[in-house]
Write an enzyme that holds these catalytic residues in place. Structure first.
Site, mmCIF file in Angstrom:
data_model
loop_
_atom_site.group_PDB
_atom_site.id
_atom_site.type_symbol
_atom_site.label_atom_id
_atom_site.label_comp_id
_atom_site.label_asym_id
_atom_site.label_seq_id
_atom_site.Cartn_x
_atom_site.Cartn_y
_atom_site.Cartn_z
ATOM 1 C CG HIS A 497 20.014 158.061 38.888
ATOM 2 N ND1 HIS A 497 19.583 159.050 39.538
ATOM 3 C CD2 HIS A 497 21.280 157.558 39.605
ATOM 4 C CE1 HIS A 497 20.424 159.378 40.439
ATOM 5 N NE2 HIS A 497 21.236 158.469 40.457
ATOM 6 C CG ASP A 501 17.881 163.588 41.791
ATOM 7 O OD1 ASP A 501 18.487 163.164 40.364
ATOM 8 O OD2 ASP A 501 17.710 164.772 41.988
#
Length: 524
Positions: A497, A501
């Site tokens: 992450h 995204d």
């Protein structure tokens, strides 16, 4: 002229390897490409072929010893030199920086079961002690000191000799006069997640020799720091704001190893994020005993591969912000294609599996999501990979390995099926080549073959995503307001992450799902 046999680089981020077994002994004749010794890393267990034909005249690294990539582990004499008496070999430095004696006799081995020494604790905490020979073999690697080593040379001579050995090792691996094991290997300073990062930390061979002989002579702090750690260690240090110069290294000449920095991070106080204290001063973390004094237990040391896999997984969890997305996929369409073409593929010498369809659908989706095929370097730059090199995790009896299909985007379904089967078979027989476990850009792991519905796989560094494949089985589902039986399975994307995204990851998985459920049969 003598040919240096070096420890090959068996994968990106791998800076060292352990000699598990010498297949040939000193004095044995060897043919070019004949298996010479077996090594173990967190990437691969492999038999390393001889780089040249001749006679094995010296072994510098004993069984069980771990050394950095490009270390000279043996010498092969060619032609007339093979019949001459071999000169007294140079002892390789041990982990604590002292020269290790060279074994000219067959090493004694501790009693092993499934490749690992076993110690049984009976009730009351009593341990069954091994024989003196076994203890000596386990402690010293079964080596017997040569006369030169047992004479106890002065420290200055040993340091000077280590410097000359390092220079000759560097020349032997980088020069054009002598071949090396497998493909041309890079220096340990070039091991890392990206070529630009490795190049920025490279040091010339002459400097390496000088550091071994006189660690502080005419050296800046930056040069010392680079000499005492690998690019992987520097990457970890950079990400955790650690000053490597304050860590007491356990490697050759004080080199800070991956184990050193991971242990330092484990014991570092939370308040030391900015001001790093020496590892020796860090308080010991609370440790819960694995067994009590009255427990009946059997203790089996971790194998080299298992230990390195553990280190690599812990490193990945520390490095990447792991997030997972799970998608259910209908395999009815590809199941029909598979049934129709399965016999044809078997006539061509391979099997058409669901994994082949998943790999092809994933590769096509990666073309439209380059960030999933990227990496982050130590300076937080995004490194977009132009090639799609697909790693396929293969479960072995002694661990897990990820061979890589290079330029997978250039292969059709038949080519992928052949490549997956070939790499898996050679991984299980320890016949993989060093380049076949390097430079992967995306990995697929398939726990579904063991019945798992889905898993939450850990990212294979320095990649930023990994696809887990669950069991594909018939399930009752609602299709057009009616209950139908369809082969379905779960696909899980684990992603970093920091770079990827959730929206991008889910768009990628939606494309993979679409590619499978509407697979173009004309592309076969």
């Amino acid at each position: 002229m003598p040919v240096n046999v070096v420890m090959p680089q068996m994968g990106e981020s791998v800076a060292e390897g352990t000699v598990v077994r010498w297949i040939k002994k000193i004095g044995d004749p060897v043919e070019r490409d004949e298996p010479l010794f077996e090594i173990s890393t967190d990437k691969v267990d492999a038999e390393i072929p001889s780089p040249a034909a001749g006679t094995l005249t010296a072994i510098h690294v004993t069984e069980g010893q771990t050394v950095p990539v490009d270390t000279v582990v043996a010498i092969i004499a060619q032609g007339n030199e093979a019949t001459a008496a071999a000169p007294a070999p140079s002892p390789s430095p041990a982990a604590d920086g002292t020269p290790a004696p060279l074994s000219t006799a067959k090493p004694e081995k501790a009693e092993k079961t499934n490749g690992a020494k076993r110690t049984t604790h009976a009730p009351g905490g009593a341990a069954a002690a091994g024989s003196p020979a076994a203890s000596a073999g386990a402690t010293a690697g079964g080596s017997s000191s040569s006369p030169a080593a047992s004479a106890g040379a002065p420290a200055a001579q040993a340091a000077s000799h280590a410097a000359s050995t390092a220079s000759s090792a560097s020349a032997g691996s980088a020069g054009s006069a002598g071949p090396v094991v497998g493909p041309p290997t890079t220096s340990a300073a070039s091991v890392g997640a990206s070529a630009s990062h490795a190049a920025s930390h490279a040091a010339p061979p002459a400097t390496s020799a000088r550091v071994l002989a006189h660690p502080s002579a005419d050296m800046s702090r930056e040069e010392l720091r680079r000499q005492r750690s690998s690019p992987l260690v520097r990457k970890i240090a950079h990400e955790h704001n650690v000053d490597i110069s304050q860590i007491q290294g356990s490697g050759i000449s004080g080199r800070v190893t991956k184990s050193d920095i991971l242990q330092f991070l484990d014991h570092r106080p939370a308040a030391a994020a900015q001001t790093v204290a020496p590892a020796a001063a860090a308080p010991s973390a609370a440790h819960i005993p694995a067994y009590g004094p009255s427990d009946s237990v059997e203790i089996v040391p971790l194998t080299v591969m298992r230990r390195k896999i553990a280190e690599h997984m812990v490193l990945s969890k520390r490095t990447s912000a792991h997030v997972h997305s799970v998608f259910e996929v209908d395999f009815m369409h590809v199941s029909k294609i598979r049934d129709a073409r399965k016999a044809e593929y078997e006539r061509l010498g391979t099997k058409l599996t669901f994994l082949s369809f998943i790999a092809k659908a994933t590769i096509d989706a990666l073309r439209h999501a380059p960030v999933i095929n990227a990496s982050l370097d130590a300076d937080n730059n995004i490194v977009y990979k132009k090639d799609i090199n697909l790693g396929i995790a293969v479960a072995l009896e002694w661990g897990l390995i990820v061979p890589v299909i290079k330029h997978a985007d250039e292969k059709n379904l038949l080519g992928l099926s052949r490549a997956i089967a070939d790499l898996a078979n050679r991984a299980r027989s320890k016949q993989l080549k060093p380049e076949e476990v390097q430079n992967g850009t995306f990995t697929i792991t398939n726990p579904g073959i063991f019945g798992a519905q889905f898993g939450m796989p850990i990212i294979n560094q320095p990649q930023v995503a990994i696809l887990g494949v669950g069991a594909i089985e018939k399930r009752a589902v609602v299709i057009d307001d009616a209950i139908a039986i369809r082969p379905r399975g779960y696909l899980t994307l684990g992603y970093d992450h920091r770079l990827v995204d959730g929206a991008v990851a889910d768009q990628f998985m939606s494309q993979v799902k679409k590619n499978i459920e509407t697979f173009d049969a004309s592309s076969l």
